[in-house]
Write a protein that holds these residues in place. Structure first.
Motif, short mmCIF file in Angstrom:
data_model
loop_
_atom_site.label_atom_id
_atom_site.label_comp_id
_atom_site.label_asym_id
_atom_site.label_seq_id
_atom_site.Cartn_x
_atom_site.Cartn_y
_atom_site.Cartn_z
N ASP A 57 -18.05 60.31 12.12
CA ASP A 57 -18.36 60.34 10.69
C ASP A 57 -18.94 59.00 10.24
O ASP A 57 -18.78 57.97 10.90
CB ASP A 57 -17.10 60.65 9.88
CG ASP A 57 -16.56 62.04 10.17
OD1 ASP A 57 -17.37 62.90 10.60
OD2 ASP A 57 -15.35 62.26 9.98
N ASN A 58 -19.60 59.03 9.07
CA ASN A 58 -20.18 57.79 8.55
C ASN A 58 -19.07 56.86 8.05
O ASN A 58 -17.92 57.27 7.87
CB ASN A 58 -21.19 58.07 7.43
CG ASN A 58 -20.54 58.68 6.20
OD1 ASN A 58 -19.66 58.08 5.60
ND2 ASN A 58 -20.98 59.87 5.82
N ASP A 59 -19.45 55.61 7.82
CA ASP A 59 -18.46 54.59 7.47
C ASP A 59 -18.38 54.33 5.97
O ASP A 59 -17.80 53.32 5.54
CB ASP A 59 -18.79 53.27 8.18
CG ASP A 59 -18.62 53.40 9.69
OD1 ASP A 59 -17.73 54.15 10.11
OD2 ASP A 59 -19.37 52.74 10.43
N ALA A 60 -18.95 55.20 5.15
CA ALA A 60 -18.90 55.00 3.71
C ALA A 60 -17.45 55.09 3.23
O ALA A 60 -16.74 56.04 3.56
CB ALA A 60 -19.75 56.04 3.00
N PRO A 61 -16.98 54.13 2.44
CA PRO A 61 -15.58 54.16 1.96
C PRO A 61 -15.40 55.24 0.91
O PRO A 61 -16.34 55.62 0.21
CB PRO A 61 -15.39 52.77 1.37
CG PRO A 61 -16.76 52.36 0.91
CD PRO A 61 -17.70 52.93 1.93
N PRO A 62 -14.18 55.75 0.76
CA PRO A 62 -13.91 56.73 -0.29
C PRO A 62 -14.08 56.08 -1.67
O PRO A 62 -14.05 54.86 -1.80
CB PRO A 62 -12.44 57.11 -0.04
CG PRO A 62 -12.13 56.64 1.34
CD PRO A 62 -13.01 55.46 1.58
N PRO A 63 -14.25 56.89 -2.71
CA PRO A 63 -14.40 56.33 -4.05
C PRO A 63 -13.08 55.78 -4.58
O PRO A 63 -12.00 56.15 -4.11
CB PRO A 63 -14.85 57.53 -4.89
CG PRO A 63 -14.24 58.71 -4.17
CD PRO A 63 -14.32 58.36 -2.71
N GLN A 64 -13.18 54.86 -5.53
CA GLN A 64 -11.98 54.39 -6.20
C GLN A 64 -11.36 55.53 -6.99
O GLN A 64 -12.02 56.50 -7.35
CB GLN A 64 -12.32 53.23 -7.14
CG GLN A 64 -12.66 51.92 -6.46
CD GLN A 64 -12.85 50.82 -7.47
OE1 GLN A 64 -13.48 51.00 -8.52
NE2 GLN A 64 -12.30 49.65 -7.18
N VAL A 65 -10.06 55.39 -7.28
CA VAL A 65 -9.37 56.41 -8.07
C VAL A 65 -8.68 55.76 -9.25
O VAL A 65 -8.43 54.54 -9.26
CB VAL A 65 -8.34 57.18 -7.21
CG1 VAL A 65 -9.02 57.89 -6.06
CG2 VAL A 65 -7.25 56.24 -6.69
N ARG A 66 -8.36 56.58 -10.23
CA ARG A 66 -7.58 56.12 -11.39
C ARG A 66 -6.33 56.97 -11.46
O ARG A 66 -6.41 58.20 -11.46
CB ARG A 66 -8.40 56.24 -12.68
CG ARG A 66 -7.72 55.60 -13.88
CD ARG A 66 -8.62 55.60 -15.10
NE ARG A 66 -8.03 54.86 -16.20
CZ ARG A 66 -8.12 53.55 -16.37
NH1 ARG A 66 -8.80 52.83 -15.48
NH2 ARG A 66 -7.52 52.95 -17.38
N LEU A 67 -5.17 56.34 -11.52
CA LEU A 67 -3.89 57.04 -11.49
C LEU A 67 -3.15 56.84 -12.80
O LEU A 67 -3.12 55.73 -13.34
CB LEU A 67 -3.03 56.53 -10.33
CG LEU A 67 -3.66 56.57 -8.94
CD1 LEU A 67 -2.72 55.93 -7.92
CD2 LEU A 67 -3.99 58.00 -8.53
#
Length: 255
Positions: free
Chosen positions: A138-148
């Protein structure tokens, strides 16, 4: 099993909150020639279970499917067969946990993540991206930020505490082994040695051939948009430790 002289495989189950490295653990367990773990029994999308209508069965019938019929995914002669169940999957089947505790000879591997906030962050990321696993290709793009939200954090932290306590309370010490998520990632050979001894299978030398990769490499304060707001809210309570941004708080690993 068709030969009545061959004893049935010894049963085990992996119990955990979501995003605690159980897929990685199963990949390591299935490298053993005598161990077969068949994935999430209560997940309707699990590809390891050919019976697409199995969840229409009773709780007892599901466990018979898991431990007596055990759909083998390979030609290995397994002496120990298992599956895994994540805490939210018990919600739709409130009687399943009790049925599990009654299964004879069941061995329980409880996987616990030290920082429950990392587990929640990872769960929200996976839900947003619909990417639950990452492989080497898979590609190395990081997951998006989240708001909790504070409410979601409080509910999740409490659910984790209650679930871990329920498991410890429901099974005898001799039939339960607790594995720390962080230890599994730092010292997989040590954890596997403990599991082989717990299950009673011959020791297998650890070989780092896992195909699963880390999805998130960044520390919590870089992955949660409102991290500092949440840290202030929880600063004087029992969950303040989840917001420690020191060396321990920066530990990241396979989700």
């Amino acid at each position: 099993m068709t030969d009545s002289h061959i004893p049935p495989p010894a049963p085990f189950v992996i119990l955990a909150m979501p995003r605690t490295g159980t897929h990685y653990l199963e990949e390591l367990l299935n490298a053993h020639p005598n161990v077969l773990s068949n994935g999430e029994l209560l997940n309707p999308y699990a590809t390891t279970w050919p019976d697409k209508h199995r969840l229409l069965r009773s709780d007892r019938e599901l466990l018979e499917l898991a431990y007596s019929c055990c759909p083998a995914q390979s030609d290995k002669k397994a002496t120990h067969v298992g599956c895994k169940v994540n805490e939210p999957q018990f919600h739709d089947r409130p009687g399943f946990f009790a049925e599990l505790t009654r299964w004879p000879g069941l061995r329980v591997i409880l996987v616990v993540r030290e920082n429950t906030l990392e587990s929640l962050r990872s769960l929200v990321q996976a839900r947003q991206t619909r990417q639950w696993l990452k492989f080497r290709s898979d590609n190395d793009a990081p997951p998006p930020q989240v708001r909790l939200s504070t409410a979601d954090c409080e509910a999740y932290f409490k659910a984790a505490d209650d679930f871990h306590a329920r498991v410890v309370r429901s099974f005898t010490k001799s039939n339960m082994l607790e594995i720390e998520y962080e230890c599994l990632l730092r010292e997989p050979a040590t954890c596997l040695a403990a599991i082989w001894d717990f299950l009673g299978v011959p020791a297998l030398r650890f070989s780092s051939t896992a195909t699963l990769q880390r999805q998130e490499m960044r520390p919590l304060e870089q992955t949660i948009e409102n991290f500092h707001e949440l840290r202030r809210h929880f600063s004087h309570g029992p969950y303040a430790r989840f917001f420690d941004v020191g060396e321990r708080g920066r530990a990241v690993a396979i989700d």
